[in-house]
Design a protein around this motif. Structure first.
Motif, PDB file in Angstrom:
ATOM      1  N   ILE A   5       0.828  -1.209   0.000  1.00 21.31           N
ATOM      2  CA  ILE A   5       0.000   0.000   0.000  1.00 21.31           C
ATOM      3  C   ILE A   5       0.863   1.260   0.000  1.00 21.31           C
ATOM      4  O   ILE A   5       1.704   1.448   0.886  1.00 21.31           O
ATOM      5  CB  ILE A   5      -0.931   0.000   1.239  1.00 21.31           C
ATOM      6  N   ASP A   6       0.664   2.071  -1.024  1.00 22.13           N
ATOM      7  CA  ASP A   6       1.335   3.378  -1.149  1.00 22.13           C
ATOM      8  C   ASP A   6       2.843   3.314  -0.898  1.00 22.13           C
ATOM      9  O   ASP A   6       3.389   4.094  -0.133  1.00 22.13           O
ATOM     10  CB  ASP A   6       0.710   4.395  -0.172  1.00 22.13           C
ATOM     11  N   ILE A   7       3.477   2.357  -1.546  1.00 24.80           N
ATOM     12  CA  ILE A   7       4.913   2.159  -1.319  1.00 24.80           C
ATOM     13  C   ILE A   7       5.726   3.146  -2.150  1.00 24.80           C
ATOM     14  O   ILE A   7       5.463   3.330  -3.343  1.00 24.80           O
ATOM     15  CB  ILE A   7       5.327   0.730  -1.736  1.00 24.80           C
ATOM     16  N   SER A   8       6.693   3.785  -1.502  1.00 20.56           N
ATOM     17  CA  SER A   8       7.658   4.591  -2.236  1.00 20.56           C
ATOM     18  C   SER A   8       9.048   4.073  -1.950  1.00 20.56           C
ATOM     19  O   SER A   8       9.347   3.690  -0.827  1.00 20.56           O
ATOM     20  CB  SER A   8       7.581   6.063  -1.829  1.00 20.56           C
ATOM     21  N   LYS A  18       6.559   4.997  -6.567  1.00 21.57           N
ATOM     22  CA  LYS A  18       5.966   6.173  -5.934  1.00 21.57           C
ATOM     23  C   LYS A  18       4.491   5.876  -5.707  1.00 21.57           C
ATOM     24  O   LYS A  18       3.770   5.616  -6.654  1.00 21.57           O
ATOM     25  CB  LYS A  18       6.141   7.402  -6.839  1.00 21.57           C
ATOM     26  N   ASP A  19       4.092   5.826  -4.444  1.00 27.36           N
ATOM     27  CA  ASP A  19       2.713   5.515  -4.055  1.00 27.36           C
ATOM     28  C   ASP A  19       2.186   4.310  -4.828  1.00 27.36           C
ATOM     29  O   ASP A  19       1.106   4.341  -5.407  1.00 27.36           O
ATOM     30  CB  ASP A  19       1.803   6.730  -4.289  1.00 27.36           C
ATOM     31  N   PHE A  20       2.985   3.263  -4.822  1.00 30.17           N
ATOM     32  CA  PHE A  20       2.677   2.081  -5.615  1.00 30.17           C
ATOM     33  C   PHE A  20       1.799   1.109  -4.820  1.00 30.17           C
ATOM     34  O   PHE A  20       2.029   0.872  -3.640  1.00 30.17           O
ATOM     35  CB  PHE A  20       3.991   1.403  -6.020  1.00 30.17           C
ATOM     36  N   ASN A  21       0.769   0.573  -5.481  1.00 29.56           N
ATOM     37  CA  ASN A  21      -0.129  -0.396  -4.835  1.00 29.56           C
ATOM     38  C   ASN A  21      -0.221  -1.661  -5.681  1.00 29.56           C
ATOM     39  O   ASN A  21      -0.302  -1.582  -6.904  1.00 29.56           O
ATOM     40  CB  ASN A  21      -1.537   0.180  -4.716  1.00 29.56           C
ATOM     41  N   LYS A  55       8.504   4.604   2.286  1.00 26.93           N
ATOM     42  CA  LYS A  55       7.168   5.026   2.723  1.00 26.93           C
ATOM     43  C   LYS A  55       6.167   3.925   2.366  1.00 26.93           C
ATOM     44  O   LYS A  55       6.417   3.144   1.452  1.00 26.93           O
ATOM     45  CB  LYS A  55       6.788   6.320   1.974  1.00 26.93           C
ATOM     46  N   GLY A  56       5.065   3.857   3.065  1.00 19.25           N
ATOM     47  CA  GLY A  56       4.020   2.890   2.738  1.00 19.25           C
ATOM     48  C   GLY A  56       4.020   1.721   3.696  1.00 19.25           C
ATOM     49  O   GLY A  56       4.748   1.724   4.691  1.00 19.25           O
ATOM     50  N   CYS A  57       3.178   0.720   3.389  1.00 26.49           N
ATOM     51  CA  CYS A  57       3.212  -0.461   4.246  1.00 26.49           C
ATOM     52  C   CYS A  57       2.881  -1.721   3.459  1.00 26.49           C
ATOM     53  O   CYS A  57       2.300  -1.683   2.380  1.00 26.49           O
ATOM     54  CB  CYS A  57       2.305  -0.295   5.456  1.00 26.49           C
ATOM     55  N   ASN A 201       4.401   1.853 -13.047  1.00 21.54           N
ATOM     56  CA  ASN A 201       2.929   1.781 -13.040  1.00 21.54           C
ATOM     57  C   ASN A 201       2.489   0.388 -13.462  1.00 21.54           C
ATOM     58  O   ASN A 201       3.180  -0.255 -14.244  1.00 21.54           O
ATOM     59  CB  ASN A 201       2.324   2.731 -14.091  1.00 21.54           C
TER      60      ASN A 201
END
Lengths: 225, 249
Positions: A5-8, A18-21, A55-57, A201
């Motif tokens: 979730i929202d991995i950077s 960047k904010d990868f899900n 960043k993210g989890c 993406n």
């Protein structure tokens, strides 16, 4: 299900994620398909916890055990085939259990006769089969395969693919499978994510069915990718 | 077979050549006190070899060299592994190692004479001279460990102690072996040097010292030949052990 979730993640100035899900379904084979350098391995390593994130989890991996088939076999060359598998099982199973497990997996990859061979004496394909046996012998919940058949000729590649499916069918686990080989992706996976760009993406999420026409369509889709 | 005979023959010829040069030089100089002839040196050697005391002396000097060497191996490998894995440990030890490396051997010998009994001085000095070599090589070996294998261990959650014994140690073995071979050679040199100054009762160093005092230069040469031969013998022995280990590992 494993959820990113929202991995950077960036390496120096290179922003890879960047904010990868993304999610990986439990006990399914999910393929990350895309060009080299797009960040497939980084995504898998984030799941395995060997790459820290900025960043993210990451959800759904609590207390999970991982096994990994790397591009290269990554065996200990001072040990023989049997000892290499034993090495990863020592902290998990009792000695008599280990003997049974190792022998059965060596049997499955048809290397029983070679169990006392040093790794140096094996061919590339054989070494990779040991790596596959090691990954399945280990009681992992999640198996990551990073272009495991790269550099093998077509015949060996097909052998390895069917070996993998045979082993997976007898001991199902969540698989993250990385490749940029179209045939491999279609033959082995249930779900294919096509990845592109930087930061990366998801272009497509394809569910692979067993219908032949459908496979042709997916193939064209992946090739146009 | 034929090849090895030829090789041995040419080796022998080379040795004979240098002995000939030595002979010619000693003839030119013509003063035994500066350079005894090979004949004088070898007959002194023969006289030593028939005396029982010589063997007791060789036994004690060998004991000192090997004791210092083993101490340095054990501590050098242990601390080397720790320092190779933990950067803070490396940072802590590195200045000490640099200092030990640069201190003149003589200063260490003299300070050791103040601290220890005569027979232990050479052991301590050999230890202190060999230790940095083993330590440095072990650290380099640990650092040469393939990061990909360590990553594999991380994924499979292998216990740290087993990563050390099964991955780090094996990866650094070639470095440790090379370090041990060079340390052993240095061990012989510094043990005799320390014996010359500390003068334990039975020691090659004491005989070297005596031959200087009594101007028995052929004896000096004979004892030197003994040290060189011992050093060569033990180096060959160590290499053979390593070779044997590789084969049957």
């Amino acid at each position: 299900m494993i959820k990113l979730i929202d991995i950077s993640k960036k390496y120096d100035d290179l922003i890879l994620l960047k904010d990868f899900n993304i999610d990986f379904e439990k006990n399914k084979i999910t393929c990350l398909f895309g060009p080299s350098g797009v960040g497939k391995t980084t995504i898998a390593n984030i799941v395995a916890g060997i790459v820290p994130i900025d960043k993210g989890c990451v959800g759904g991996i609590d207390n999970s055990l991982f096994s990994y088939v790397f591009q290269e076999p990554r065996l200990l060359k001072w040990y023989n085939v049997y000892e290499n598998i034993d090495f990863v099982l020592k902290d998990v199973y009792k000695p008599d259990e280990r003997v049974e497990i190792i022998n059965s997996y060596l049997n499955m990859v048809e290397l029983s006769e070679y169990k006392n061979y040093k790794v140096d004496a094996l061919s590339g394909g054989m070494a990779q089969r040991v790596s596959l046996a090691r990954a399945f012998a280990y009681p992992s919940h999640i198996l990551i395969m990073d272009e495991p058949f790269k550099g093998l000729d077509n015949k060996l590649k097909n052998e390895m693919s069917s070996l993998f499916l045979k082993m997976w069918n007898s001991s199902k686990r969540t698989v993250i499978f990385i490749t940029h080989d179209v045939e491999e992706a279609i033959d082995l996976s249930h779900i294919i994510f096509t990845l592109k760009n930087r930061p990366v993406n998801i272009i497509n999420r394809i569910t692979v069915s067993n219908i032949v026409n459908d496979k042709e369509e997916i193939k064209n889709l992946l090739l146009s990718h | 077979m034929m090849n090895s005979i030829l090789r041995n023959k040419s080796k022998l010829l080379i040795i004979l050549f240098w002995i000939l040069i030595w002979e010619i030089l000693s003839l030119i100089i013509a003063q035994e006190i500066y350079l005894p002839s090979p004949h004088a040196a070898f007959s002194a050697l023969m006289n030593l070899l028939i005396s029982k005391d010589t063997y007791i002396t060789i036994y004690y000097s060998t004991y000192r060299t090997l004791a210092g060497f083993f101490l340095s191996c054990v501590t050098g490998i242990f601390l080397g592994i720790m320092s190779g894995i933990h950067k803070p440990m490396y940072n802590l030890l590195n200045p000490l190692i640099i200092i030990i490396r640069t201190i003149p051997v003589m200063s260490i010998i003299i300070i050791a004479i103040m601290w220890f009994r005569d027979t232990n001085v050479p052991i301590f000095v050999a230890f202190l001279m060999c230790f940095p070599i083993i330590w440095t090589n072990t650290v380099s070996g640990i650092r040469s460990t393939d990061i990909k294998l360590l990553q594999m261990c991380e994924v499979y959650k292998i216990k740290k102690s087993r990563v050390i014994s099964s991955v780090y140690l094996y990866s650094s073995l070639p470095y440790i072996k090379a370090g041990m071979i060079s340390a052993l050679g240095i061990g012989w040199k510094v043990t005799s040097a320390a014996e010359v100054l500390s003068l334990p009762k039975y020691s090659i160093g004491r005989f070297l010292y005596d031959s200087k005092v009594y101007l028995e230069i052929p004896d000096l040469f004979a004892w030197t030949i003994i040290i060189v031969s011992l050093s060569f013998l033990f180096e060959t022995l160590l290499k053979t052990i390593f070779k044997y280990g590789d084969k049957y590992d």
